[in-house]
Design a protein around this motif. Structure first.
Motif, PDB file in Angstrom:
ATOM      1  N   UNK A  60       0.886  -1.188   0.102  1.00 21.66           N
ATOM      2  CA  UNK A  60      -0.011  -0.065  -0.060  1.00 21.66           C
ATOM      3  C   UNK A  60       0.902   1.278  -0.187  1.00 21.66           C
ATOM      4  N   UNK A  61       0.299   2.203  -0.802  1.00 24.72           N
ATOM      5  CA  UNK A  61       1.233   3.561  -0.873  1.00 24.72           C
ATOM      6  C   UNK A  61       0.264   4.610  -0.804  1.00 24.72           C
ATOM      7  N   UNK A  62       0.388   5.533   0.042  1.00 25.65           N
ATOM      8  CA  UNK A  62      -0.402   6.743   0.233  1.00 25.65           C
ATOM      9  C   UNK A  62       0.472   8.132  -0.047  1.00 25.65           C
ATOM     10  N   UNK A  63      -0.261   9.171  -0.446  1.00 25.35           N
ATOM     11  CA  UNK A  63       0.596  10.393  -0.386  1.00 25.35           C
ATOM     12  C   UNK A  63       1.061  10.772   0.878  1.00 25.35           C
TER      13      UNK A  63
ATOM     14  N   UNK B 181       9.985   6.440   3.220  1.00 23.15           N
ATOM     15  CA  UNK B 181       8.953   6.582   3.789  1.00 23.15           C
ATOM     16  C   UNK B 181       7.686   5.886   2.900  1.00 23.15           C
ATOM     17  N   UNK B 182       7.877   6.156   1.630  1.00 21.79           N
ATOM     18  CA  UNK B 182       6.947   5.384   0.835  1.00 21.79           C
ATOM     19  C   UNK B 182       7.126   3.824   0.913  1.00 21.79           C
ATOM     20  N   UNK B 183       8.191   3.404   1.069  1.00 28.48           N
ATOM     21  CA  UNK B 183       8.679   1.917   1.104  1.00 28.48           C
ATOM     22  C   UNK B 183       8.073   1.263   2.457  1.00 28.48           C
ATOM     23  N   UNK B 184       7.465   2.086   3.328  1.00 24.72           N
ATOM     24  CA  UNK B 184       7.275   1.491   4.818  1.00 24.72           C
ATOM     25  C   UNK B 184       5.958   0.329   4.626  1.00 24.72           C
ATOM     26  N   UNK B 185       6.129  -0.676   5.310  1.00 29.10           N
ATOM     27  CA  UNK B 185       5.114  -1.687   5.336  1.00 29.10           C
ATOM     28  C   UNK B 185       3.790  -1.343   5.808  1.00 29.10           C
ATOM     29  N   UNK B 186       3.791  -0.273   6.650  1.00 24.85           N
ATOM     30  CA  UNK B 186       2.727   0.132   7.466  1.00 24.85           C
ATOM     31  C   UNK B 186       2.501   1.618   7.204  1.00 24.85           C
ATOM     32  N   UNK B 187       1.462   1.817   6.193  1.00 27.84           N
ATOM     33  CA  UNK B 187       1.156   3.311   5.774  1.00 27.84           C
ATOM     34  C   UNK B 187      -0.412   3.549   5.968  1.00 27.84           C
ATOM     35  N   UNK B 188      -0.675   4.735   6.257  1.00 25.50           N
ATOM     36  CA  UNK B 188      -2.147   5.039   6.509  1.00 25.50           C
ATOM     37  C   UNK B 188      -2.245   6.249   5.811  1.00 25.50           C
TER      38      UNK B 188
END
Length: 206
Positions: free
Chosen positions: A9-12, A195-202
């Motif tokens: 998952x990748x969010x702005x 930061x865009x490669x983090x496994x936990x994104x919201x």
């Protein structure tokens, strides 16, 4: 071999770029936009202070009078606002919402006081403290700007010393070497990419 069944998952992102006055926040923010114009959105702050000679309304700041700023407060148009050197500064919410909806990362250039407020309101924002290698280097940059009276310079210097003490509140610290802002830009870009490669994104929510 079986294909990977999972998408990352990748969010702005919302990037808070902060640091003492004179450290080069404007320059670094502008260079970030120039490097990736289709990926970043720079939020333009509203302020009641008059424009400097090299500043343009709507590009560097939205220059408004006190009545206009009061209306923005009353209608809840600002994410945060504060008094900075006897003038008001505030961050319009709608710019952030529109940029995030378009899929672009948002860059907020704010002072240390404003950064603390934004981090409280948006805990998953990424915060970067921009600094110089030495206190002497920061004082020298403030003098080179030649934008203040002697009393104003003393106030900015004292404020900068206090702001430096809050460095540990931020996620990252990036040194902006004198005369080499591209070094700081590369480091900030690396932070954003990681930061865009983090496994936990919201998603960022206002």
């Amino acid at each position: 071999m079986q294909d990977n069944l999972y998408d990352c998952p990748e969010y702005p992102l919302l990037l808070i770029l902060s640091g003492p006055s004179g450290v080069g926040k404007d320059t670094v923010a502008r260079m970030l936009i120039e490097r990736r114009p289709d990926s970043f959105y720079f939020v333009v702050t509203a302020t009641t202070r008059p424009p400097r000679d090299n500043e343009r309304d709507g590009l560097d700041y939205f220059f408004v009078n006190f009545d206009e700023f009061a209306h923005m407060i009353e209608t809840n148009e600002l994410l945060e606002y504060a008094i900075v050197y006897n003038d008001y500064k505030g961050i319009p919410k709608q710019q952030i919402r529109d940029a995030l909806a378009s899929g672009r990362d948002v860059i907020l250039r704010v002072d240390v006081q404003g950064a603390a407020t934004v981090r409280h309101l948006i805990p998953n924002a990424i915060s970067v403290f921009l600094t110089t290698r030495t206190e002497g280097g920061l004082v020298r940059r403030l003098h080179q700007r030649k934008q203040d009276t002697q009393e104003g310079m003393a106030l900015r210097t004292a404020t900068a010393r206090q702001e430096m003490k809050r460095l540990a509140e931020f996620d990252y610290c990036v040194v902006n070497p004198e005369g080499r802002p591209e070094v700081a830009v590369e480091r900030v870009l690396s932070i954003i990419d990681a930061a865009h490669c983090r496994t936990h994104q919201e998603p960022v929510r206002l």
